[in-house]
Write a protein that holds these residues in place. Structure first.
Motif, mmCIF file in Angstrom:
data_model
loop_
_atom_site.group_PDB
_atom_site.id
_atom_site.type_symbol
_atom_site.label_atom_id
_atom_site.label_comp_id
_atom_site.label_asym_id
_atom_site.label_seq_id
_atom_site.Cartn_x
_atom_site.Cartn_y
_atom_site.Cartn_z
ATOM 1 N N SER A 136 0.843 -1.189 0.267
ATOM 2 C CA SER A 136 0.072 -0.058 0.058
ATOM 3 C C SER A 136 0.839 1.214 -0.077
ATOM 4 O O SER A 136 2.157 1.293 0.300
ATOM 5 N N LEU A 160 -4.359 1.156 -1.967
ATOM 6 C CA LEU A 160 -4.339 -0.333 -2.063
ATOM 7 C C LEU A 160 -4.584 -1.016 -3.362
ATOM 8 O O LEU A 160 -5.806 -0.540 -3.840
ATOM 9 N N SER A 200 -8.576 -0.555 1.102
ATOM 10 C CA SER A 200 -8.054 -0.672 2.660
ATOM 11 C C SER A 200 -9.233 -0.840 3.511
ATOM 12 O O SER A 200 -9.284 -1.390 4.680
ATOM 13 N N ALA A 244 1.047 2.782 -5.244
ATOM 14 C CA ALA A 244 0.349 1.800 -4.917
ATOM 15 C C ALA A 244 -0.038 0.924 -5.846
ATOM 16 O O ALA A 244 -0.105 -0.618 -5.814
#
Length: 128
Positions: free
Chosen positions: A6, A19, A66, A106
């Motif tokens: 992440s 993410l 996330s 990411a």
């Protein structure tokens, strides 16, 4: 989330982990035709407003992954999802430029492959 998957950003004083998940990859593929088309689409946006819309959409999508993972693992302590409107109201265009780096980070982390090679004797080594 593990840092190796992440990239962290702060929006309106709250920290989010961006993410890239399989779910997010499917949504990106549906919108752009695949990850490889994403950069091209962002660079060729018709106008500044469209480019901002795409970046806001991506930030919202990746930051919510996330949150969704957290909510899946913690059904009693669910967190609220980020909205595109909240991203637009709580950020400045200058911040969006910084977030673009976090998006790329990411996505890189989400597609990175860990390749390990096993120790193998050299084919030129003497067998004794």
């Amino acid at each position: 989330m593990a840092d190796e998957r992440s990239s962290k950003i702060t929006i309106g004083g709250a920290e989010y982990e961006m993410l890239l998940t399989t779910k997010a990859t499917k949504e990106i593929a549906g919108r752009y035709g695949g990850l490889s088309n994403l950069g091209e689409k962002l660079m060729k946006s018709e106008n500044f407003e469209m480019a901002l819309d795409e970046i806001v959409w991506l930030i919202t999508l990746l930051a919510n992954q996330s949150v969704l993972v957290h909510n899946l693992k913690n059904p009693v302590k669910k967190r609220e999802l980020l909205t595109e409107e909240a991203v637009e109201l709580l950020t400045s265009p200058f911040e969006l430029a910084d977030y673009k780096n976090a998006i790329m980070d990411a996505m890189y982390k989400g597609t990175k492959r860990h390749v390990e090679s096993e120790d193998e004797p050299s084919k030129n080594a003497e067998v004794g």
